[in-house]
Scaffold this active site. Structure first.
Site, PDB file in Angstrom:
ATOM      1  CB  THR A 132      54.282  80.675  19.229  1.00  0.00           C
ATOM      2  OG1 THR A 132      55.475  80.237  18.563  1.00  0.00           O
ATOM      3  CG2 THR A 132      53.927  82.055  18.679  1.00  0.00           C
ATOM      4  CG  ASP A 133      59.487  79.448  20.141  1.00  0.00           C
ATOM      5  OD1 ASP A 133      58.706  79.467  19.172  1.00  0.00           O
ATOM      6  OD2 ASP A 133      60.387  78.585  20.260  1.00  0.00           O
ATOM      7  CD  GLU A 134      57.186  80.464  14.675  1.00  0.00           C
ATOM      8  OE1 GLU A 134      57.159  81.268  13.728  1.00  0.00           O
ATOM      9  OE2 GLU A 134      56.815  79.278  14.588  1.00  0.00           O
ATOM     10  CE1 TYR A 158      51.098  81.149  14.773  1.00  0.00           C
ATOM     11  CE2 TYR A 158      53.470  80.828  14.647  1.00  0.00           C
ATOM     12  CZ  TYR A 158      52.275  80.625  15.298  1.00  0.00           C
ATOM     13  OH  TYR A 158      52.240  79.910  16.460  1.00  0.00           O
ATOM     14  CE  LYS A 162      49.470  82.394  19.181  1.00  0.00           C
ATOM     15  NZ  LYS A 162      48.194  81.863  19.760  1.00  0.00           N
TER      16      LYS A 162
END
Length: 353
Positions: A132-134, A158, A162
């Protein structure tokens, strides 16, 4: 055969369906079937010998070894993850277990299997990790978009888990030579998305006459990627990506959350008009979630430059398709919105009003 983890979830199921529409190669679909996994999404594959489903937890090393030995996949596409920021705030332990421990167990099983292969099969094998970009943290209004070299700065349980899984995948390439690929995508939307996420939640609440809860001032910005565009990008990376590399996948659609909700309301005003007024009248600004990142934005130019991939959908065409799908599949939405889901909405949103 390819092995897909999390293939009954939102993005994973869309990938499995998309893959089997365009290829004869079989899929071994491995999913634990948590609350967000739904086999009804895969109903169209019943009786299709190309789709083999195994209900397995990716933390179960022995079960993974058995699957690799029996089915001998030529690639792994790893979607399985706990993925909702709000849930990670309320219960981070599940995120550590699935995203970090589960990815570790899968990497170990893949490494053992890969080491047993003949030379040609070893060279052809791929482990594609979907992230993810997060993991890159939050951007200011004028900051450049995330690139593949942006330093990691995760801000939620989260995104931290990741990021941990991304680092493990990188380490297995550099330490063991396992031919890995990592993709970091922006916010996905489209058919079969669990209604805890922004777009399906707004559609469901709007049709039910409920409030449309928008965090804070609604100006948090995300880049939006239609899910079948994400699937096509993963196919390209799997086929032609360079082992050890990461590729950002984005839709080139930066939108504030309130813009997304306004767009949904306007589409519903046309497709399912109210007796009076607009769905916009149901918007309710609620207390922001802790540590809410202000802006994400993906620079997907490496993927376009090196592999020739570009998204097929604009924000407008993708949103129109999404609204139409949810209006035509209310039975699917009603089935996944179980008692557990309603309890979650009560915990996360109602108390913010």
């Amino acid at each position: 055969m390819i092995l897909v983890t999390g293939g009954a979830g939102f993005i994973g199921a869309n990938f499995v369906l998309d893959w089997l529409r365009g290829a004869q190669e079989a899929v071994l679909n491995v999913d634990k079937l948590t609350y967000a996994g739904n086999l009804r999404t895969l109903e169209s594959l019943q009786g299709d010998s190309r789709h083999v489903f195994a209900r397995v937890d990716i933390c179960d090393a022995a079960a993974l070894d058995a699957l690799f030995a029996t089915h001998r996949p030529r690639a792994v596409v790893h979607f399985a993850a706990e993925s909702h920021v709000d849930r990670s705030i309320h219960g981070p332990a599940d995120f550590v277990q699935t995203n970090v421990v589960g990815t570790f167990a899968l990497l170990e099983a893949a490494r053992r299997y890969w080491a047993s292969l003949e030379r040609g099969e070893r060279e052809a094998f791929r482990f594609l990790h979907v992230s993810t970009d997060e993991v890159f943290g939050s951007l200011g209004p004028t900051d450049p978009q995330f690139s593949e070299t942006t330093p990691y700065a995760p801000n939620s349980p989260y995104s931290a888990t990741k990021a941990g899984s991304d680092h493990l995948v990188r380490a297995y390439f550099h330490t063991y030579g396992l031919p890995t690929l990592t993709t970091n995508c922006s916010n996905n939307y489209g058919p079969y998305q669990f209604p805890e996420k922004l777009i399906p939640l707004m559609i469901a609440n709007a049709l039910a006459g409920k409030a449309l809860p928008v965090y804070g001032d609604g100006r948090n910005v995300r880049d939006w990627l239609y899910v079948t565009d994400h699937c096509s990008a993963i196919r390209e990376v799997l086929a032609r990506g360079e082992p050890g590399q990461t590729y950002n996948i984005g839709g080139w659609n930066e939108k504030a959350n309130i813009e997304v909700v306004h767009t949904l309301c306007d589409l519903l005003d046309v497709a399912r008009p109210l007796a009076q007024g607009s769905y916009r009248d149901q918007i309710a600004f609620v207390k922001d979630r802790p540590g809410h990142d202000r802006r994400y934005a993906i620079d997907a130019s490496k993927l376009e430059r090196e592999l020739g991939w570009k998204p097929a959908e604009t924000f407008e065409t993708g949103m129109a398709k999404t609204v139409r799908w949810y209006l035509e599949h209310q039975a699917w939405v009603n089935e996944v919105a179980s008692g557990e889901y309603r309890k979650w909405v009560e915990t996360n949103y109602t108390k913010r009003m």
